[in-house]
Design a protein around this motif. Structure first.
Motif, short mmCIF file in Angstrom:
data_model
loop_
_atom_site.label_atom_id
_atom_site.label_comp_id
_atom_site.label_asym_id
_atom_site.label_seq_id
_atom_site.Cartn_x
_atom_site.Cartn_y
_atom_site.Cartn_z
N ASP A 107 0.82 -1.21 0.00
CA ASP A 107 0.00 0.00 0.00
C ASP A 107 0.86 1.26 0.00
OD1 ASP A 107 -2.57 1.15 -0.09
OD2 ASP A 107 -2.54 1.56 2.06
N THR A 108 1.88 1.27 -0.86
CA THR A 108 2.75 2.43 -1.00
C THR A 108 2.86 2.83 -2.47
OG1 THR A 108 4.81 1.14 -1.26
CG2 THR A 108 4.11 1.70 1.00
N VAL A 109 3.40 4.03 -2.70
CA VAL A 109 3.59 4.52 -4.05
C VAL A 109 4.94 5.22 -4.15
CG1 VAL A 109 2.43 6.74 -3.58
CG2 VAL A 109 2.52 5.84 -5.93
N TYR A 110 5.62 5.00 -5.26
CA TYR A 110 6.86 5.73 -5.55
C TYR A 110 6.51 6.98 -6.33
CZ TYR A 110 8.91 1.20 -4.42
OH TYR A 110 9.25 0.03 -3.79
N VAL A 111 7.14 8.09 -5.97
CA VAL A 111 6.87 9.38 -6.58
C VAL A 111 8.19 9.95 -7.07
CG1 VAL A 111 5.88 11.67 -6.25
CG2 VAL A 111 4.97 9.72 -4.95
N GLY A 112 8.25 10.32 -8.36
CA GLY A 112 9.47 10.90 -8.92
C GLY A 112 9.18 12.21 -9.60
N GLY A 113 10.15 13.13 -9.56
CA GLY A 113 9.95 14.41 -10.21
C GLY A 113 11.06 15.39 -9.95
N ALA A 114 10.66 16.67 -9.82
CA ALA A 114 11.62 17.76 -9.67
C ALA A 114 11.47 18.44 -8.32
CB ALA A 114 11.43 18.77 -10.80
N PHE A 115 11.01 17.72 -7.32
CA PHE A 115 10.83 18.31 -6.00
C PHE A 115 12.10 18.15 -5.16
CE2 PHE A 115 8.70 14.23 -6.56
CZ PHE A 115 9.38 13.42 -5.66
N GLY A 116 12.21 18.98 -4.13
CA GLY A 116 13.43 19.01 -3.32
C GLY A 116 13.29 18.33 -1.99
N ALA A 117 14.02 18.86 -1.01
CA ALA A 117 14.07 18.27 0.33
C ALA A 117 12.66 18.14 0.91
CB ALA A 117 14.96 19.12 1.23
N PRO A 118 12.41 17.08 1.67
CA PRO A 118 13.39 16.10 2.14
C PRO A 118 13.61 14.91 1.22
CG PRO A 118 11.31 15.67 3.18
CD PRO A 118 11.10 16.88 2.32
N TYR A 119 12.92 14.88 0.05
CA TYR A 119 12.96 13.68 -0.77
C TYR A 119 13.98 13.74 -1.91
CZ TYR A 119 8.42 13.39 1.54
OH TYR A 119 7.42 13.39 2.46
N PRO A 126 17.89 9.61 -2.66
CA PRO A 126 17.92 11.00 -3.13
C PRO A 126 18.63 11.13 -4.47
CG PRO A 126 19.49 10.67 -1.36
CD PRO A 126 18.69 9.42 -1.44
N VAL A 127 18.09 11.98 -5.31
CA VAL A 127 18.58 12.15 -6.68
C VAL A 127 19.32 13.48 -6.79
CG1 VAL A 127 17.87 12.43 -9.08
CG2 VAL A 127 16.75 10.72 -7.64
N TYR A 128 20.48 13.45 -7.42
CA TYR A 128 21.30 14.66 -7.56
C TYR A 128 21.64 14.90 -9.04
CZ TYR A 128 21.99 13.97 -2.55
OH TYR A 128 21.78 13.79 -1.20
N GLY A 129 21.80 16.19 -9.37
CA GLY A 129 22.23 16.57 -10.70
C GLY A 129 21.15 16.56 -11.75
N GLY A 130 19.91 16.43 -11.34
CA GLY A 130 18.81 16.40 -12.31
C GLY A 130 17.54 15.89 -11.67
N ASP A 131 16.57 15.51 -12.48
CA ASP A 131 15.25 15.13 -12.02
C ASP A 131 14.92 13.70 -12.45
OD1 ASP A 131 14.97 17.78 -11.12
OD2 ASP A 131 14.21 18.40 -13.09
N VAL A 132 13.84 13.18 -11.90
CA VAL A 132 13.30 11.88 -12.29
C VAL A 132 12.13 12.10 -13.24
CG1 VAL A 132 12.10 9.81 -11.47
CG2 VAL A 132 14.02 10.75 -10.16
N THR A 133 12.13 11.38 -14.36
CA THR A 133 11.07 11.52 -15.35
C THR A 133 10.27 10.24 -15.56
OG1 THR A 133 12.65 10.99 -17.10
CG2 THR A 133 12.28 13.32 -16.63
N SER A 134 10.81 9.10 -15.12
CA SER A 134 10.13 7.83 -15.37
C SER A 134 10.46 6.84 -14.27
CB SER A 134 10.54 7.27 -16.74
OG SER A 134 9.81 6.10 -17.05
N LEU A 135 9.48 6.04 -13.87
CA LEU A 135 9.65 4.99 -12.86
C LEU A 135 8.95 3.72 -13.32
CD1 LEU A 135 8.80 7.01 -9.60
CD2 LEU A 135 11.09 6.24 -10.30
N VAL A 136 9.62 2.60 -13.14
CA VAL A 136 9.03 1.29 -13.44
C VAL A 136 9.43 0.33 -12.34
CG1 VAL A 136 9.03 -0.69 -14.99
CG2 VAL A 136 9.02 1.62 -15.94
#
Length: 415
Positions: A115-127, A147-157
């Motif tokens: 019952d969880t979801v992964y969320v990716g994008g261009a948001f900052g702290a704390p994620y 945590p993602v550095y140097g850019g954003d997340v655009t796709s998750l599988v």
């Protein structure tokens, strides 16, 4: 059952938007028929911005994008939501306790375990671009950190115990990764065994735009010319049994479209059985050429060699397609297109063009437009589809779908 095709040259495919007779894929799909043209009346309204991603967790639909408020279809108060919210698939009721505060757009979602979801994008702290949240209350899941550095997340599988992450980043946690990574679905730890690296972005750094996975294959598209140094212009297939780039190469996306679109691939989706996939593009009109600008194209997943050609191509005649969803009965495509079946159009309706404003469906075998034509307000375009047992979810930036008011989220039910 084995798919057998005798492929025409790409130029011929572009001209006629047809496929030679083939054995159709025997997909065990939840949608054996094309969905209704009449949207359901229960989906909530997103009151501003744009919707770019969906995920289904149990009976809960999680919606991501760039927006600030939503309202249930039955009316009531405006509910503040910072780029992500959730609602019940069957009733349309917005979950009151799921209201994460994300300070940037959400570009990708994937259902997680428990019952969880992964969320990716261009948001900052704390994620920092990637989070795993509980659907019950929107809180982060303890023990997951990527945590993602140097850019954003655009796709998750997510595939089993692995989460594939695509974007334009340079590092996840302390591990250098260029645009593509595999992390542990429970902890977020980067998998050191998966190191496929996109290279030679078509203008700037490499970027993964879209991904889809089934069993032993991961298909990726984006702004790159190589994968692990092997030539794969804008599209590649990765063999997940070895963690290496598959013996699958197409030159279909090597030619340039308009200069404004150095990389023009956008959405992709695999068939339910994984035997083929469809890629949609932007790029501007290119009539009477073999270029796949502003098109949808089918490819066979398990083809081999350095000269893989599309099975069929369907051209819009100059309008972008951004999203695609493949079922056993249809290939749904969305963008801001005016037509399908329009290989001779150049921002015009050429001979035989099928009017399909903003959304349409293509026959998976013939590559021709189906009669399904609910229409929608075009705007920027459809940026997200999600097929579920009860229908087809659609996310966009506009408020009219199927001749009705459905602000940025709607669903066509199964028939």
């Amino acid at each position: 059952m084995r798919v057998t095709t005798a492929l025409l040259p790409v130029a011929s495919l572009v001209t006629c938007a047809a496929v030679i007779p083939a054995v159709p894929a025997s997909a065990g799909t939840a949608q054996p028929r094309v969905v209704s043209e009449n949207p359901v009346n229960t989906t909530p309204h997103v009151l501003d911005g744009i919707v770019t991603a969906f995920a289904l967790v149990g009976r809960t639909v999680v919606v991501g994008g760039e927006f600030s408020a939503v309202r249930e279809a039955r009316g009531g108060e405006d509910l503040p939501r910072a780029n992500v919210f959730a609602f019940d698939l069957y009733t349309g009721r917005v979950l009151r306790d799921f209201a994460p505060d994300l300070d940037g757009p959400v570009a990708a979602l994937a259902a997680g375990p428990g019952d969880t979801v992964y969320v990716g994008g261009a948001f900052g702290a704390p994620y920092r671009g990637l989070a795993r949240l509980r659907v019950s209350d929107g809180a982060p899941v303890d023990g997951f950190s990527a945590p993602v550095y140097g850019g954003d997340v655009t796709s998750l599988v997510r595939l089993g115990g692995a989460l594939y992450v695509g974007g334009d980043f340079s590092r996840i946690g302390r591990s250098p990764r260029t645009a593509l990574a595999r992390v542990d679905a429970e902890t977020g730890a980067v998998d050191p065994r998966f190191t496929v690296t996109p290279g030679d972005g078509r203008r700037g750094d490499p970027r993964i735009y879209a991904m889809a996975a089934v069993r032993d294959r991961l298909v990726v598209d984006g702004s790159f010319t190589t994968l692990d140094g092997l030539r794969r212009p804008q599209l590649g297939v990765i063999d997940l049994t070895t963690g290496r780039v598959a013996d699958w190469r197409t030159e279909a996306y090597a030619p340039a479209c308009k200069p404004d679109f150095p990389s023009y691939v956008r959405g992709l989706d695999l068939s339910p059985d994984g035997r083929y996939f469809v890629v949609v593009t932007t790029g501007g009109p290119a009539p009477r050429t073999s270029k796949l600008c502003d098109s949808a194209a089918r490819f066979e997943t398990y083809a081999k060699g350095e000269a893989v050609r599309p099975t069929w191509v369907n051209l819009t005649g100059g309008d972008s397609l951004y999203a695609v969803a493949v079922t056993g009965s249809a290939v749904y495509v969305g963008g801001h297109q005016r037509w399908l079946d329009n290989p001779r159009g150049a921002d015009t309706a050429g001979p035989g063009a099928a009017r399909r404003p903003g959304i349409g469906a293509i026959d998976p075998v013939t590559g021709r437009a189906l009669r399904w034509n609910p229409t929608r307000e075009r705007g920027i375009g459809v940026k997200a589809f999600l097929t579920v047992k009860t229908g087809l979810l659609v996310g966009s930036d506009t408020t009219e779908l199927g001749h009705e008011y459905h602000a940025r989220v709607g669903m066509f039910p199964t028939t």
